[in-house]
Design a protein around this motif. Structure first.
Motif, PDB file in Angstrom:
ATOM      1  N   ALA A 193       0.838  -1.201   0.000  1.00 41.34           N
ATOM      2  CA  ALA A 193       0.000   0.000   0.000  1.00 41.34           C
ATOM      3  C   ALA A 193       0.875   1.255   0.000  1.00 41.34           C
ATOM      4  N   VAL A 194       0.643   2.133  -0.962  1.00 42.89           N
ATOM      5  CA  VAL A 194       1.469   3.339  -1.118  1.00 42.89           C
ATOM      6  C   VAL A 194       0.835   4.517  -0.386  1.00 42.89           C
ATOM      7  N   HIS A 229       6.033  -1.319   2.857  1.00 42.81           N
ATOM      8  CA  HIS A 229       7.187  -2.172   3.155  1.00 42.81           C
ATOM      9  C   HIS A 229       8.502  -1.391   3.122  1.00 42.81           C
ATOM     10  N   LEU A 230       8.468  -0.142   2.606  1.00 43.84           N
ATOM     11  CA  LEU A 230       9.639   0.727   2.678  1.00 43.84           C
ATOM     12  C   LEU A 230       9.601   1.644   3.894  1.00 43.84           C
ATOM     13  N   TRP A 231       8.457   2.322   4.111  1.00 42.85           N
ATOM     14  CA  TRP A 231       8.458   3.325   5.177  1.00 42.85           C
ATOM     15  C   TRP A 231       8.218   2.759   6.567  1.00 42.85           C
ATOM     16  N   VAL A 232       7.494   1.660   6.671  1.00 39.40           N
ATOM     17  CA  VAL A 232       7.197   1.110   8.003  1.00 39.40           C
ATOM     18  C   VAL A 232       8.470   0.721   8.761  1.00 39.40           C
ATOM     19  N   ARG A 246       7.758  -8.178   5.966  1.00 40.76           N
ATOM     20  CA  ARG A 246       7.112  -7.712   4.745  1.00 40.76           C
ATOM     21  C   ARG A 246       5.959  -8.639   4.383  1.00 40.76           C
ATOM     22  N   SER A 247       4.874  -8.029   3.907  1.00 43.22           N
ATOM     23  CA  SER A 247       3.708  -8.797   3.486  1.00 43.22           C
ATOM     24  C   SER A 247       3.227  -8.288   2.133  1.00 43.22           C
ATOM     25  N   GLU A 248       2.308  -8.996   1.533  1.00 38.86           N
ATOM     26  CA  GLU A 248       1.749  -8.615   0.241  1.00 38.86           C
ATOM     27  C   GLU A 248       0.406  -7.917   0.442  1.00 38.86           C
ATOM     28  N   GLY A 249      -0.047  -7.238  -0.618  1.00 43.02           N
ATOM     29  CA  GLY A 249      -1.380  -6.659  -0.582  1.00 43.02           C
ATOM     30  C   GLY A 249      -1.381  -5.152  -0.444  1.00 43.02           C
ATOM     31  N   GLY A 250      -2.571  -4.596  -0.532  1.00 43.02           N
ATOM     32  CA  GLY A 250      -2.789  -3.158  -0.523  1.00 43.02           C
ATOM     33  C   GLY A 250      -3.920  -2.836  -1.471  1.00 43.02           C
ATOM     34  N   ALA A 251      -4.778  -1.893  -1.103  1.00 44.65           N
ATOM     35  CA  ALA A 251      -5.923  -1.549  -1.938  1.00 44.65           C
ATOM     36  C   ALA A 251      -5.474  -0.779  -3.180  1.00 44.65           C
ATOM     37  N   ALA A 252      -6.245  -0.870  -4.249  1.00 42.43           N
ATOM     38  CA  ALA A 252      -5.895  -0.217  -5.510  1.00 42.43           C
ATOM     39  C   ALA A 252      -5.881   1.298  -5.395  1.00 42.43           C
ATOM     40  N   TRP A 253      -6.638   1.849  -4.434  1.00 39.13           N
ATOM     41  CA  TRP A 253      -6.637   3.312  -4.263  1.00 39.13           C
ATOM     42  C   TRP A 253      -5.459   3.789  -3.442  1.00 39.13           C
ATOM     43  N   GLU A 254      -4.714   2.889  -2.824  1.00 34.86           N
ATOM     44  CA  GLU A 254      -3.543   3.276  -2.025  1.00 34.86           C
ATOM     45  C   GLU A 254      -2.359   3.466  -2.959  1.00 34.86           C
TER      46      GLU A 254
END
Length: 278
Positions: A193-194, A229-232, A246-254
């Motif tokens: 998630a960005v 996974h970069l900033w956390v 590190r994990s996978e995933g994140g909403a498309a709007w993020e």
């Protein structure tokens, strides 16, 4: 310039009020709490007690201030309740815009957010549509943003500051804040998630500039949208908390947001990246 600030005692307001006073502006701050008035006077501003959900109360405060510009920094973030924040964006903004119209105010600068854009690839620019088709619970947040921005656009001259995620003193990302607690509990995901961040000092610094900007929305975010996974791990290291795997995933709007427009208008973040800002 004579400026009325609604929400001038919050995280941004505490940075903004002394900044505007130092620049020579006459500042009046609307607050629901009379006990805030002495601190406002000490900061060089006047105060007006009002209830943002009472239209006549807001109208009286704005009329009494006789401002040239209204600055809208109203939020309800402390409890982490999206519905409460959406209500203040919808009802509070409606009352504030109504008061500004009655007082003959021709310019408003308002706080919005940069993560209400619809899904898509890469950081969103200001011409990206809002995510009005989002399902619940996101629809609550986006609906509040849409109501705020639509109301503000009724004023002759308006600037909507679409802020990134706040960090710095008094925010959820400060030592002892909500995110620090969540990291300690292991409930923060280091996924794809960005996010786009902005330091509260840089967020406040955009307001004096916006007093002279053309009407429209402007993303106020730093230069480096980044996946969690970069900033956390960086934030966890600063706060002395365990970094999650590190994990996978994140909403498309993020997807983060781009700040090219703000920079073209003269806003230069003092903290251009969360890497050093944290």
């Amino acid at each position: 310039m004579r400026i009325f600030i609604a929400g001038g005692t919050g995280v941004i307001g505490r940075q903004l009020v002394p900044l505007l006073v130092r620049q020579g502006h006459d500042v009046v701050v609307g607050t629901r709490r009379p006990d805030h008035l002495p601190a406002l006077r000490d900061a060089g501003a006047d105060g007006a007690v009002m209830d943002v959900f009472d239209a006549e109360s807001v109208a009286a405060a704005v009329a009494g201030a006789s401002p040239e510009v209204v600055v809208h920094q109203l939020t309800s973030l402390a409890g982490g309740d999206p519905a409460a924040n959406a209500r203040i964006r919808a009802e509070g903004t409606r009352n504030l815009v109504g008061a500004a119209k009655r007082a003959g105010v021709r310019r408003i600068v308002a706080q919005s957010i940069s993560w209400a854009y619809e899904p898509g690839p890469g950081p969103a620019a200001e011409d990206t549509p809002l995510d009005i088709g989002a399902p619940a619970p996101r629809s609550v947040t986006v609906g509040g943003v849409r109501a705020l921005e639509s109301a503000v656009a009724e004023i002759d001259e308006y600037v909507i500051l679409r802020y990134g995620t706040f960090y710095g003193p008094g925010t959820w990302y400060a030592p002892g804040g909500f995110v620090a607690g969540a990291l300690a509990k292991g409930t923060v995901a280091a996924n794809d998630a960005v996010s786009s961040f902005v330091h509260v000092e840089d967020a406040a610094a955009a307001v004096p500039l916006a007093l002279g900007w053309p009407s429209g929305a402007v993303n106020i975010v730093d230069d480096e949208p980044a996946p969690a996974h970069l900033w956390v791990p960086v934030l966890a290291g600063v706060l002395g908390a365990p970094a999650p795997a590190r994990s996978e995933g994140g909403a498309a709007w993020e997807r983060g947001a781009a700040n090219a427009k703000a920079r073209s208008l003269g806003w230069l973040p003092g903290h251009p990246t969360w890497r050093t800002g944290f």
